[in-house]
Design a protein around this motif. Structure first.
Motif, PDB file in Angstrom:
ATOM      1  N   THR A 106       0.873  -1.202  -0.398  1.00 55.26           N
ATOM      2  CA  THR A 106       0.391  -0.127   0.529  1.00 55.26           C
ATOM      3  C   THR A 106       0.738   1.077   0.389  1.00 55.26           C
ATOM      4  O   THR A 106       0.019   2.576  -0.676  1.00 55.26           O
ATOM      5  N   SER A 107       2.491   1.013  -0.143  1.00 56.16           N
ATOM      6  CA  SER A 107       2.717   2.230   0.074  1.00 56.16           C
ATOM      7  C   SER A 107       2.885   2.596  -1.550  1.00 56.16           C
ATOM      8  O   SER A 107       2.891   2.195  -2.596  1.00 56.16           O
ATOM      9  N   ARG A 108       3.563   4.636  -1.597  1.00 57.94           N
ATOM     10  CA  ARG A 108       3.115   4.943  -2.797  1.00 57.94           C
ATOM     11  C   ARG A 108       4.609   4.959  -2.638  1.00 57.94           C
ATOM     12  O   ARG A 108       5.561   5.513  -1.726  1.00 57.94           O
ATOM     13  N   ARG A 109       5.522   4.796  -4.789  1.00 63.26           N
ATOM     14  CA  ARG A 109       6.871   4.548  -4.430  1.00 63.26           C
ATOM     15  C   ARG A 109       6.914   4.723  -5.816  1.00 63.26           C
ATOM     16  O   ARG A 109       5.998   4.233  -6.801  1.00 63.26           O
ATOM     17  N   ALA A 110       8.432   5.560  -6.246  1.00 61.69           N
ATOM     18  CA  ALA A 110       8.807   5.860  -7.508  1.00 61.69           C
ATOM     19  C   ALA A 110      10.644   5.655  -7.013  1.00 61.69           C
ATOM     20  O   ALA A 110      10.658   5.718  -5.813  1.00 61.69           O
ATOM     21  N   LEU A 111      10.973   4.957  -8.314  1.00 58.92           N
ATOM     22  CA  LEU A 111      12.305   4.436  -8.050  1.00 58.92           C
ATOM     23  C   LEU A 111      13.368   5.120  -9.527  1.00 58.92           C
ATOM     24  O   LEU A 111      12.974   5.325 -10.868  1.00 58.92           O
ATOM     25  N   ALA A 112      14.261   5.809  -9.141  1.00 59.37           N
ATOM     26  CA  ALA A 112      15.272   6.877  -9.823  1.00 59.37           C
ATOM     27  C   ALA A 112      16.621   6.540  -9.534  1.00 59.37           C
ATOM     28  O   ALA A 112      17.232   6.192  -8.708  1.00 59.37           O
ATOM     29  N   ALA A 113      17.281   5.975 -10.830  1.00 60.26           N
ATOM     30  CA  ALA A 113      18.803   5.501 -10.528  1.00 60.26           C
ATOM     31  C   ALA A 113      19.132   6.717 -11.367  1.00 60.26           C
ATOM     32  O   ALA A 113      19.081   7.868 -11.260  1.00 60.26           O
ATOM     33  N   GLY A 114      20.711   6.892 -10.506  1.00 62.13           N
ATOM     34  CA  GLY A 114      21.502   8.058 -10.913  1.00 62.13           C
ATOM     35  C   GLY A 114      22.381   7.430 -11.669  1.00 62.13           C
ATOM     36  O   GLY A 114      22.171   7.035 -12.389  1.00 62.13           O
ATOM     37  N   PRO A 115      23.141   8.351 -11.931  1.00 59.57           N
ATOM     38  CA  PRO A 115      24.261   8.478 -12.910  1.00 59.57           C
ATOM     39  C   PRO A 115      25.048   7.261 -13.851  1.00 59.57           C
ATOM     40  O   PRO A 115      25.002   7.092 -14.373  1.00 59.57           O
ATOM     41  N   ASP A 116      24.962   6.259 -12.388  1.00 66.65           N
ATOM     42  CA  ASP A 116      26.000   5.203 -13.255  1.00 66.65           C
ATOM     43  C   ASP A 116      24.939   4.189 -13.161  1.00 66.65           C
ATOM     44  O   ASP A 116      24.638   2.815 -13.283  1.00 66.65           O
ATOM     45  N   GLY A 117      23.549   3.746 -12.808  1.00 68.53           N
ATOM     46  CA  GLY A 117      22.309   2.992 -13.220  1.00 68.53           C
ATOM     47  C   GLY A 117      22.151   2.745 -11.562  1.00 68.53           C
ATOM     48  O   GLY A 117      22.921   3.132 -10.474  1.00 68.53           O
ATOM     49  N   LEU A 118      20.841   1.856 -11.759  1.00 64.94           N
ATOM     50  CA  LEU A 118      21.352   1.523  -9.995  1.00 64.94           C
ATOM     51  C   LEU A 118      20.064  -0.274 -10.588  1.00 64.94           C
ATOM     52  O   LEU A 118      19.655  -0.595 -11.522  1.00 64.94           O
ATOM     53  N   THR A 119      20.985  -1.307  -9.604  1.00 59.95           N
ATOM     54  CA  THR A 119      21.070  -2.595 -10.094  1.00 59.95           C
ATOM     55  C   THR A 119      20.237  -2.865  -8.566  1.00 59.95           C
ATOM     56  O   THR A 119      21.364  -3.355  -7.873  1.00 59.95           O
ATOM     57  N   CYS A 120      19.201  -4.073  -8.522  1.00 55.63           N
ATOM     58  CA  CYS A 120      18.751  -3.959  -6.890  1.00 55.63           C
ATOM     59  C   CYS A 120      17.714  -5.167  -7.512  1.00 55.63           C
ATOM     60  O   CYS A 120      17.151  -5.646  -8.535  1.00 55.63           O
ATOM     61  N   LEU A 121      18.159  -6.081  -5.773  1.00 52.32           N
ATOM     62  CA  LEU A 121      17.226  -7.529  -5.886  1.00 52.32           C
ATOM     63  C   LEU A 121      15.672  -7.062  -5.276  1.00 52.32           C
ATOM     64  O   LEU A 121      15.895  -6.847  -4.242  1.00 52.32           O
ATOM     65  N   THR A 122      15.036  -7.275  -5.303  1.00 47.80           N
ATOM     66  CA  THR A 122      13.807  -7.320  -5.379  1.00 47.80           C
ATOM     67  C   THR A 122      13.578  -8.847  -5.276  1.00 47.80           C
ATOM     68  O   THR A 122      13.432  -9.848  -5.405  1.00 47.80           O
ATOM     69  N   VAL A 123      13.204  -9.278  -3.694  1.00 45.04           N
ATOM     70  CA  VAL A 123      12.116 -10.558  -3.067  1.00 45.04           C
ATOM     71  C   VAL A 123      10.650 -10.215  -2.521  1.00 45.04           C
ATOM     72  O   VAL A 123      10.561  -9.058  -1.388  1.00 45.04           O
TER      73      VAL A 123
END
Length: 164
Positions: free
Chosen positions: A90-107
């Motif tokens: 139920t949380s509202r969120r946005a995701l933005a990568a920085g100048p080097d990109g962003l790699t994340c593991l979601t579970v």
């Protein structure tokens, strides 16, 4: 019969083989009988996943490489390698990568599959007409159907939908 633990992926290898502009899921957990879903997601430099809300599942996000931020209604949370963030349902969120990109593991807990109703279920009455076309709500990157009637970004892989 007991399941046997095993190595499914080596993240360093996946990151090394990905191009700088690679976007979306670099790896997905796809084992039969699993109770979890996991994805290694890459956003290229400056890439973003627009504001969205997951109503059913909590998500654990672990930054593996790069940097960025999670936009919340109350500001932004900075993301750097080894940051672990909890994205409660139920949380509202946005995701933005920085100048080097962003790699994340979601579970997160695995979404339940589609179910077939029993033959004893009451028949729906036919009201005529055709079902609405929802092709404009299918992500061009991963094929997920968006719950948003006018999606801008895919909540799974971050791909931008075509403007209509």
């Amino acid at each position: 019969m007991n399941s046997v633990p095993r190595v499914l992926a080596v993240l360093d290898d996946l990151l090394r083989d990905a191009t700088r502009d690679a976007r979306g899921a670099l790896w997905q957990l796809a084992e039969q009988g699993r109770e979890l879903d996991a994805n290694l997601v890459r956003l290229p430099p400056g890439g973003e996943v627009g504001t969205h809300q997951e109503d059913v599942l909590d998500v654990l996000l672990v930054v593996v490489a790069g940097n960025g931020r999670i936009g919340t209604g109350d500001g932004a949370l900075e993301l750097t390698p080894t940051t672990v963030a909890w994205l409660p349902r139920t949380s509202r969120r946005a995701l933005a990568a920085g100048p080097d990109g962003l790699t994340c593991l979601t579970v997160h807990r695995r979404r339940p599959g589609l179910t077939i109703t029993s033959p004893a279920a009451p028949a729906l009455s036919y009201e005529g007409g055709e079902a609405p076309c929802m092709l404009d709500r299918v992500c061009p990157g991963c094929g997920r159907l968006s719950q948003d009637p006018e999606p801008v970004f895919c909540s799974r892989c971050g791909e931008r939908f075509a403007e209509g």
